[in-house]
Design a protein around this motif. Structure first.
Motif, mmCIF file in Angstrom:
data_model
loop_
_atom_site.group_PDB
_atom_site.id
_atom_site.type_symbol
_atom_site.label_atom_id
_atom_site.label_comp_id
_atom_site.label_asym_id
_atom_site.label_seq_id
_atom_site.Cartn_x
_atom_site.Cartn_y
_atom_site.Cartn_z
ATOM 1 N N PHE A 79 16.053 -59.454 17.981
ATOM 2 C CA PHE A 79 15.725 -59.787 16.798
ATOM 3 C C PHE A 79 16.462 -59.360 15.539
ATOM 4 O O PHE A 79 16.634 -59.902 14.511
ATOM 5 N N ALA A 80 16.573 -58.010 15.961
ATOM 6 C CA ALA A 80 17.347 -57.083 14.686
ATOM 7 C C ALA A 80 18.716 -57.988 14.539
ATOM 8 O O ALA A 80 19.120 -58.027 13.271
ATOM 9 N N GLU A 81 19.414 -58.225 15.386
ATOM 10 C CA GLU A 81 20.779 -58.898 15.110
ATOM 11 C C GLU A 81 20.506 -60.401 14.736
ATOM 12 O O GLU A 81 21.342 -60.670 13.696
ATOM 13 N N ARG A 82 19.468 -61.149 15.083
ATOM 14 C CA ARG A 82 19.242 -62.341 14.263
ATOM 15 C C ARG A 82 18.759 -62.175 12.918
ATOM 16 O O ARG A 82 19.259 -63.003 12.147
ATOM 17 N N ASN A 83 18.287 -61.155 12.809
ATOM 18 C CA ASN A 83 17.718 -61.064 11.276
ATOM 19 C C ASN A 83 19.032 -60.586 10.383
ATOM 20 O O ASN A 83 19.153 -60.907 9.317
ATOM 21 N N ARG A 84 19.946 -59.716 10.999
ATOM 22 C CA ARG A 84 21.197 -59.519 10.252
ATOM 23 C C ARG A 84 22.273 -60.817 10.142
ATOM 24 O O ARG A 84 22.596 -61.141 9.002
ATOM 25 N N LEU A 85 22.046 -61.672 10.895
ATOM 26 C CA LEU A 85 22.828 -62.883 10.870
ATOM 27 C C LEU A 85 22.186 -63.665 9.892
ATOM 28 O O LEU A 85 22.738 -64.488 8.908
ATOM 29 N N MET A 86 20.936 -63.717 9.802
ATOM 30 C CA MET A 86 20.089 -64.479 8.768
ATOM 31 C C MET A 86 20.470 -64.013 7.367
ATOM 32 O O MET A 86 20.661 -65.011 6.302
ATOM 33 N N GLU A 87 20.493 -62.631 7.350
ATOM 34 C CA GLU A 87 20.721 -62.219 5.914
ATOM 35 C C GLU A 87 22.188 -62.537 5.508
ATOM 36 O O GLU A 87 22.575 -62.893 4.378
ATOM 37 N N HIS A 88 23.324 -62.696 6.345
ATOM 38 C CA HIS A 88 24.455 -63.077 6.112
ATOM 39 C C HIS A 88 24.401 -64.705 5.668
ATOM 40 O O HIS A 88 25.141 -64.812 4.697
ATOM 41 N N VAL A 89 23.670 -65.176 6.289
ATOM 42 C CA VAL A 89 23.353 -67.023 5.979
ATOM 43 C C VAL A 89 23.243 -66.894 4.486
ATOM 44 O O VAL A 89 23.732 -67.513 3.828
ATOM 45 N N MET A 90 22.209 -65.899 3.954
ATOM 46 C CA MET A 90 21.777 -66.011 2.541
ATOM 47 C C MET A 90 22.840 -65.635 1.745
ATOM 48 O O MET A 90 22.931 -66.056 0.619
ATOM 49 N N HIS A 91 23.723 -64.757 2.077
ATOM 50 C CA HIS A 91 24.876 -64.409 1.225
ATOM 51 C C HIS A 91 25.842 -65.388 1.367
ATOM 52 O O HIS A 91 26.538 -65.722 0.237
ATOM 53 N N VAL A 92 26.271 -66.100 2.269
ATOM 54 C CA VAL A 92 26.855 -67.189 2.274
ATOM 55 C C VAL A 92 26.433 -68.181 1.483
ATOM 56 O O VAL A 92 27.151 -69.257 0.811
ATOM 57 N N ASP A 93 25.030 -68.491 1.549
ATOM 58 C CA ASP A 93 24.637 -69.412 0.478
ATOM 59 C C ASP A 93 24.859 -69.515 -0.909
ATOM 60 O O ASP A 93 25.006 -70.406 -1.406
ATOM 61 N N GLN A 94 25.606 -68.032 -1.336
ATOM 62 C CA GLN A 94 25.689 -68.090 -2.620
ATOM 63 C C GLN A 94 27.023 -69.140 -3.106
ATOM 64 O O GLN A 94 27.319 -69.552 -3.981
ATOM 65 N N HIS A 95 27.984 -69.099 -1.949
ATOM 66 C CA HIS A 95 28.986 -70.022 -2.138
ATOM 67 C C HIS A 95 28.789 -71.538 -2.593
ATOM 68 O O HIS A 95 29.430 -71.819 -3.414
#
Length: 220
Positions: free
Chosen positions: A39-55
């Protein structure tokens, strides 16, 4: 020359927008169906999704600013250079606000800024619909194809709101998973949410495709 530069930028931003959407959706699918991943890795990737959503947010703002600037410079709406300059300035300010909302989302003022951000989008959608239907600027010699583009752009923004609403259950469930660990039930909710949000995303892409078609064929 300025017109050509803005037109190229307008087209380029569309590709930037669609590319960002594809990256977000692909990564989100990987996270949603990655129950075998810690889950820690999934959560890290989910945070990445939120950053990319800025674009995607940047692209939305840029399209609005470039679109109104081009319409003014082509004489499709009143004001010419003055309107184009105002649109450019508002675009820069809006971009700055969007970035502030993202960077401060975990702070005390984050919730307030987020609410203002959502409210401003509803106001802008209402403005687009008013322009498209002639409730505002009815006396302007705005061609039908441009009014259609404005209405379709409002549809794109409404689809974005729909995606956000679809993701409410994701964030609620994700919070539970972070506190208690993932289960078969919570993983199933995440997968269903992905399907629901992606369905709305498909509608958003249809609106964008329609905008491109209207731009190319310019119905009168």
């Amino acid at each position: 020359m300025l017109l050509q530069i803005l037109l190229v930028a307008h087209i380029t931003v569309l590709g930037y927008w669609l590319g960002s959407e594809l990256v977000i959706n692909s990564t989100y699918r990987y996270v949603s169906y990655g129950s075998h991943i810690p889950f820690a890795e999934r959560n890290r990737l989910m945070e990445h999704v939120m950053h990319v959503d800025q674009h995607v947010r940047y692209a939305l703002v840029l399209q609005a600013g470039l679109g109104f600037s081009l319409a003014a410079l082509y004489g499709l709406i009143p004001g010419a250079e003055t309107t184009a300059s105002i649109a450019g300035l508002l675009c820069v300010l809006w971009l700055g606000f969007v970035e502030a909302v993202h960077r401060l989302r975990h702070s005390r003022i984050g919730a307030t800024l987020g609410a203002i951000d959502r409210g401003s989008r509803y106001v802008f959608m209402a403005l687009l619909v008013a322009l498209a239907t002639g409730l505002l600027g009815g006396s302007w010699e705005m061609p039908l194809w441009l009014r259609l583009k404005l209405a379709l752009y409002a549809g794109v923004m409404a689809s974005g709101v729909g995606i956000r609403l679809a993701l409410i259950s994701h964030f609620r469930t994700w919070k539970v998973m972070a506190q208690e660990g993932p289960t078969e039930v919570t993983n199933a909710i995440i997968r269903r949410t992905y399907v629901k949000a992606t369905s709305v995303l498909g509608v958003l892409w249809l609106f964008i495709a329609a905008i491109v078609a209207v731009s190319v064929f310019k119905p009168t």
